[in-house]
Scaffold this motif. Structure first.
Motif, PDB file in Angstrom:
ATOM      1  N   VAL A  90       5.830 -19.218 -13.139  1.00  0.00           N
ATOM      2  CA  VAL A  90       5.962 -20.035 -13.422  1.00  0.00           C
ATOM      3  C   VAL A  90       4.542 -19.989 -14.264  1.00  0.00           C
ATOM      4  N   ASN A  91       4.099 -18.691 -14.383  1.00  0.00           N
ATOM      5  CA  ASN A  91       2.741 -18.544 -15.307  1.00  0.00           C
ATOM      6  C   ASN A  91       3.908 -17.537 -16.740  1.00  0.00           C
ATOM      7  N   ASN A  92       4.999 -17.914 -16.950  1.00  0.00           N
ATOM      8  CA  ASN A  92       6.120 -16.896 -17.902  1.00  0.00           C
ATOM      9  C   ASN A  92       6.514 -18.127 -18.228  1.00  0.00           C
ATOM     10  N   GLU A  93       6.847 -18.667 -17.537  1.00  0.00           N
ATOM     11  CA  GLU A  93       7.395 -19.958 -17.960  1.00  0.00           C
ATOM     12  C   GLU A  93       6.934 -21.214 -18.694  1.00  0.00           C
ATOM     13  N   LEU A  94       5.212 -21.164 -18.079  1.00  0.00           N
ATOM     14  CA  LEU A  94       4.440 -21.880 -18.812  1.00  0.00           C
ATOM     15  C   LEU A  94       4.098 -21.194 -19.984  1.00  0.00           C
TER      16      LEU A  94
ATOM     17  N   ILE B  64       7.286 -22.195 -23.079  1.00  0.00           N
ATOM     18  CA  ILE B  64       7.194 -23.450 -23.525  1.00  0.00           C
ATOM     19  C   ILE B  64       6.093 -23.487 -24.964  1.00  0.00           C
ATOM     20  N   THR B  65       4.434 -23.316 -24.211  1.00  0.00           N
ATOM     21  CA  THR B  65       3.879 -23.393 -24.779  1.00  0.00           C
ATOM     22  C   THR B  65       3.269 -22.526 -25.732  1.00  0.00           C
ATOM     23  N   GLY B  66       2.967 -21.094 -25.209  1.00  0.00           N
ATOM     24  CA  GLY B  66       2.286 -20.580 -26.304  1.00  0.00           C
ATOM     25  C   GLY B  66       0.907 -20.411 -26.163  1.00  0.00           C
ATOM     26  N   ASN B  67       0.707 -20.478 -25.008  1.00  0.00           N
ATOM     27  CA  ASN B  67      -0.718 -20.488 -25.108  1.00  0.00           C
ATOM     28  C   ASN B  67      -1.126 -19.309 -24.170  1.00  0.00           C
ATOM     29  N   GLU B  68      -2.060 -18.961 -24.859  1.00  0.00           N
ATOM     30  CA  GLU B  68      -2.307 -17.423 -24.143  1.00  0.00           C
ATOM     31  C   GLU B  68      -2.659 -17.430 -22.904  1.00  0.00           C
TER      32      GLU B  68
END
Length: 75
Positions: A60-64, A67-71
């Motif tokens: 889930v974290n990897n997919e987010l 998608i977002t590029g948020n560190e």
């Protein structure tokens, strides 16, 4: 604590819904894993279930992050 700066992005409606769903799933996993009872030996969650939740949390974290590029999701 590390400070993370991220520029806002406008996403399509479908992408916004996907991000929302993933964030809800992420929060739900954290909620279950954070309870004392879930971490106790012999609780309703065995070691295999906890390991599956941890692996799903990584997905889930990897997919987010993809998608977002948020560190914050790549920590």
């Amino acid at each position: 604590m590390k400070e993370v700066l991220h520029q806002d992005t406008i996403y399509s409606e479908e992408t916004v819904q996907r991000i929302t769903d993933l964030r809800h799933e992420r929060w739900a996993i954290y909620a279950v894993m954070s309870t004392h009872k879930a971490r106790q030996a012999g609780s309703i969650f065995g070691p295999q279930e906890l390991m599956r939740m941890e692996k799903r949390l990584l997905v889930v974290n990897n997919e987010l992050y993809e998608i977002t590029g948020n560190e914050i999701y790549n920590a």
